[in-house]
Design a protein around this motif. Structure first.
Motif, PDB file in Angstrom:
ATOM      1  N   ASP A 191       0.835  -1.205   0.000  1.00 43.16           N
ATOM      2  CA  ASP A 191       0.000   0.000   0.000  1.00 43.16           C
ATOM      3  C   ASP A 191       0.865   1.249   0.000  1.00 43.16           C
ATOM      4  N   ALA A 192       1.895   1.232   0.823  1.00 44.47           N
ATOM      5  CA  ALA A 192       2.805   2.374   0.915  1.00 44.47           C
ATOM      6  C   ALA A 192       4.209   1.842   1.128  1.00 44.47           C
ATOM      7  N   SER A 193       5.174   2.391   0.391  1.00 45.03           N
ATOM      8  CA  SER A 193       6.544   1.907   0.473  1.00 45.03           C
ATOM      9  C   SER A 193       7.525   3.060   0.466  1.00 45.03           C
ATOM     10  N   LEU A 194       8.629   2.857   1.157  1.00 48.13           N
ATOM     11  CA  LEU A 194       9.750   3.783   1.136  1.00 48.13           C
ATOM     12  C   LEU A 194      10.916   3.046   0.498  1.00 48.13           C
ATOM     13  N   VAL A 195      11.511   3.633  -0.523  1.00 46.47           N
ATOM     14  CA  VAL A 195      12.578   2.971  -1.255  1.00 46.47           C
ATOM     15  C   VAL A 195      13.805   3.880  -1.274  1.00 46.47           C
ATOM     16  N   ALA A 196      14.926   3.369  -0.785  1.00 44.40           N
ATOM     17  CA  ALA A 196      16.145   4.159  -0.685  1.00 44.40           C
ATOM     18  C   ALA A 196      16.746   4.437  -2.061  1.00 44.40           C
ATOM     19  N   TYR A 197      17.351   5.612  -2.170  1.00 46.64           N
ATOM     20  CA  TYR A 197      17.988   6.020  -3.435  1.00 46.64           C
ATOM     21  C   TYR A 197      19.071   7.047  -3.113  1.00 46.64           C
ATOM     22  N   ARG A 198      20.189   6.970  -3.827  1.00 46.47           N
ATOM     23  CA  ARG A 198      21.257   7.956  -3.678  1.00 46.47           C
ATOM     24  C   ARG A 198      21.049   9.056  -4.716  1.00 46.47           C
ATOM     25  N   ARG A 199      20.732  10.246  -4.235  1.00 41.22           N
ATOM     26  CA  ARG A 199      20.473  11.367  -5.127  1.00 41.22           C
ATOM     27  C   ARG A 199      21.745  11.729  -5.884  1.00 41.22           C
ATOM     28  N   GLN A 200      21.630  11.793  -7.201  1.00 44.90           N
ATOM     29  CA  GLN A 200      22.811  11.992  -8.039  1.00 44.90           C
ATOM     30  C   GLN A 200      23.408  13.391  -7.893  1.00 44.90           C
ATOM     31  N   ASP A 202      23.826  15.362  -5.227  1.00 48.30           N
ATOM     32  CA  ASP A 202      24.666  15.635  -4.068  1.00 48.30           C
ATOM     33  C   ASP A 202      25.089  14.392  -3.294  1.00 48.30           C
ATOM     34  N   GLY A 203      24.704  13.213  -3.770  1.00 48.40           N
ATOM     35  CA  GLY A 203      25.116  11.973  -3.114  1.00 48.40           C
ATOM     36  C   GLY A 203      24.344  11.638  -1.856  1.00 48.40           C
ATOM     37  N   VAL A 204      23.320  12.427  -1.526  1.00 47.92           N
ATOM     38  CA  VAL A 204      22.534  12.168  -0.322  1.00 47.92           C
ATOM     39  C   VAL A 204      21.650  10.930  -0.534  1.00 47.92           C
ATOM     40  N   VAL A 205      21.671  10.029   0.440  1.00 49.72           N
ATOM     41  CA  VAL A 205      20.797   8.865   0.402  1.00 49.72           C
ATOM     42  C   VAL A 205      19.505   9.206   1.143  1.00 49.72           C
ATOM     43  N   GLY A 206      18.410   8.947   0.501  1.00 49.85           N
ATOM     44  CA  GLY A 206      17.116   9.217   1.109  1.00 49.85           C
ATOM     45  C   GLY A 206      16.083   8.244   0.615  1.00 49.85           C
ATOM     46  N   TYR A 207      14.837   8.556   0.913  1.00 49.67           N
ATOM     47  CA  TYR A 207      13.737   7.674   0.536  1.00 49.67           C
ATOM     48  C   TYR A 207      12.783   8.366  -0.433  1.00 49.67           C
ATOM     49  N   HIS A 208      12.398   7.599  -1.455  1.00 49.30           N
ATOM     50  CA  HIS A 208      11.250   7.946  -2.272  1.00 49.30           C
ATOM     51  C   HIS A 208      10.030   7.224  -1.695  1.00 49.30           C
ATOM     52  N   PHE A 209       8.855   7.755  -1.994  1.00 46.76           N
ATOM     53  CA  PHE A 209       7.613   7.209  -1.445  1.00 46.76           C
ATOM     54  C   PHE A 209       6.732   6.698  -2.584  1.00 46.76           C
ATOM     55  N   PHE A 210       6.249   5.479  -2.420  1.00 43.56           N
ATOM     56  CA  PHE A 210       5.378   4.842  -3.408  1.00 43.56           C
ATOM     57  C   PHE A 210       4.062   4.473  -2.734  1.00 43.56           C
ATOM     58  N   VAL A 211       2.973   4.661  -3.453  1.00 44.89           N
ATOM     59  CA  VAL A 211       1.643   4.479  -2.870  1.00 44.89           C
ATOM     60  C   VAL A 211       0.744   3.717  -3.844  1.00 44.89           C
ATOM     61  N   GLY A 212      -0.098   2.850  -3.294  1.00 44.56           N
ATOM     62  CA  GLY A 212      -1.167   2.263  -4.090  1.00 44.56           C
ATOM     63  C   GLY A 212      -0.879   0.921  -4.719  1.00 44.56           C
TER      64      GLY A 212
END
Length: 548
Positions: A191-200, A202-212
């Motif tokens: 239903d809802a997910s957080l998926v890690a990704y390294r932002r190109q 600045d190299g910051v690792v964070g989460y994108h959010f997926f729904v549905g």
């Protein structure tokens, strides 16, 4: 489900919050099973408790295990309950939890006390509430992980735990947190997910959010929101999850029909742009836009079985294959002993119903392996066994139409004899006892959906609809139904036919899903050859618990 029952479900929740039924459970433990109010059977689910087929006084219970992580004391407590109350076996579920069977109402006060005594709970393991939060089972020691998901997983679990602002959702609510570039937590169907990704940038690792995301009768792939939050900003991550959850909770249109009450239908109605807008309205701060360049991995299937080096130098984890997720209390005790003697005591459960023992120094691997092998465990097994999944099935589940635990073992054993290594990636077989897809048959290479078939003499037999071609990741696709109502005892022969044909005709190292989707349904049906199978012995339609 009839309109009357739909209204009844919402009425029952309005009359009494599901979390408030705990006091009634204590009362019924004294007064007895026969005194239980019919509406409270539904509310029991908020504490992880279901009536067990045939509904004559027994229950099954799921325990919340965020991320599948258990310390030794917790695992031993569950094992002791398995021995004392669960007739000596339990099941690992596809949400990284453990499910007990054969429980009786008078036992629950003791069960609750013993779980809570080691920091565990069953609150929210079922019902119209946030379910067990799944995450990378190797979080914290996976050498390939982008981020350790444990802090976020625990923060989300803590936020929803006994939180009555979110204890009356339209239906169940499944959340996954993925920290690896190989998205094995199946975030696309939560239903809802957080998926890690390294932002190109600045190299910051964070989460994108997926729904549905979601499966059952109408499968949906989750859609990405235009939001990115750095992984170390945990309060903000939880705040986004709160806003997503409020959108779901407050969508009154989802409460009109029980079969269309999941978050995927709200995403289908709104679309990702409007959903992002509505989430942002509920925040008093402005999150970053989604980081460009993200796409799901081309390789999302990972079962974690085998012996693997951890990112901590000199340490290893042993991934045990627990076919169908069922093990005995004796085997559980061996796992607890090995983890304590040769590791740091921890145990991890996976969403493929397997088990990991981490933090084993190299010098301890051989004695650990010897004790595990003596107890019947295996970790060097054909790929087709490692990825097999099954739901609870008709043995205990009121919704199921077919037996699954014994069936999946019989199917896999047969296929290992005739197709010992289907191909390097492994073919994932998901067996479900009904259309609800607890075993995720829509995204297996081969998905089996339980049903009943009428034979030529008019008798009814357990059967399966055979689906093929599911996959997740970059080229996500759902299975397509090829042959309906195949008598259960013929399924393994039909699957052998299709796997052998795949092995002989695949092109350019293609995956099974790609091979399946370049064939027409008629071609695949001919390959299955159901009508040509003769002389196949039939297994019993029901089975008692069979150890792993």
């Amino acid at each position: 489900m009839s309109e009357e029952k739909i209204i009844e479900a919402e009425r029952l929740k309005r009359e009494k919050d599901g979390l408030d039924v705990r006091a009634d459970i204590y009362r019924y433990a004294v007064d007895g099973f026969d005194t239980i109010d019919s509406g409270d059977f539904m509310r029991f689910k908020w504490w992880g408790v279901y009536q067990q087929r045939p509904n004559e006084g027994h229950f099954m219970m799921r325990i919340k295990v965020p991320g599948g992580r258990l310390n030794n004391e917790q695992f031993r407590a569950i094992t002791e309950l398995t021995t004392q109350y669960g007739r000596g076996f339990s099941d690992i579920t596809t949400r990284q939890t453990i499910q007990l069977h054969w429980l009786e109402i008078q036992q629950f006060p003791d069960i609750f006390a013993r779980l809570e005594g080691v920091g565990l709970t069953s609150a929210g393991a079922c019902g119209d509430i946030a379910r067990n939060v799944t995450s990378s089972p190797a979080a914290g020691f996976d050498p390939d992980e982008l981020v350790d998901t444990r802090p976020v997983t625990d923060a989300i679990q803590d936020f929803f735990h006994l939180n009555k602002n979110f204890s009356d959702l339209p239906r169940k609510y499944k959340i996954a947190v993925e920290g690896s570039p190989i998205q094995s937590t199946v975030p696309q169907i939560n239903d809802a997910s957080l998926v890690a990704y390294r932002r190109q940038s600045d190299g910051v690792v964070g989460y994108h959010f997926f729904v549905g995301g979601g499966l059952s009768l109408q499968p949906h792939i989750a859609k990405q929101l235009d939001i990115f939050v750095p992984a170390d900003e945990i309060e903000k991550i939880v705040d986004v999850q709160r806003a997503i959850s409020e959108c779901y909770r407050d969508a009154s249109q989802l409460r009109k029909k029980r079969t269309r009450a999941r978050l995927k239908y709200l995403m289908a109605e709104w679309g990702p742009e409007k959903f992002t807008e509505e989430v942002r309205k509920k925040l008093d701060w402005s999150p970053d836009a989604a980081a460009p360049g993200f796409e799901f991995s081309d390789e999302t299937f990972r079962d974690h079985v085998g012996i693997h080096e951890q990112k901590q130098e000199g340490l290893y984890w042993i991934g045990l294959c627990i076919l169908a997720g069922r093990w005995t209390d004796a085997q559980m005790n061996v796992v607890a002993d090995v983890a304590q003697k040769y590791g740091n005591g921890d145990i991890r459960l996976t969403n493929v119903q397997n088990c990991l023992i981490p933090n084993i120094p190299a010098a301890n691997l051989e004695p650990a392996k010897a004790e595990l092998a003596a107890a019947g465990f295996a970790w060097e097994v054909p790929t087709i066994r490692r990825g097999a999944q099954s739901c609870t099935g008709i043995e205990f589940c009121n919704l199921a139409l077919t037996e699954t635990k014994l069936r999946i073992k019989d199917v896999i054993s047969h296929l290992e004899m005739v197709t010992p290594e289907p191909y390097e990636r492994g073919i994932k077989i998901n067996m479900n006892g009904c259309p609800n897809s607890c075993a995720q048959h829509h995204v297996g290479d081969i998905g089996l959906q339980g049903c009943m078939a009428t034979m030529g003499d008019g008798s009814k037999v357990e059967a399966f609809d055979i689906h093929v071609g599911g996959d997740l990741g970059k080229d996500a696709t759902f299975t397509k139904a090829i042959h309906r109502k195949v008598p259960a005892h013929l399924v393994k022969y039909a699957l052998a036919n299709v796997i052998q044909n795949f092995q002989a005709t695949r092109e350019n190292n293609e995956r099974f899903a790609a091979w399946a989707h370049r064939h027409t349904n008629e071609e695949l049906d001919a390959i299955l050859g159901v009508e040509t199978i003769v002389g196949a012995p039939e297994l019993p339609s029901r089975a008692e618990a069979v150890p792993a």
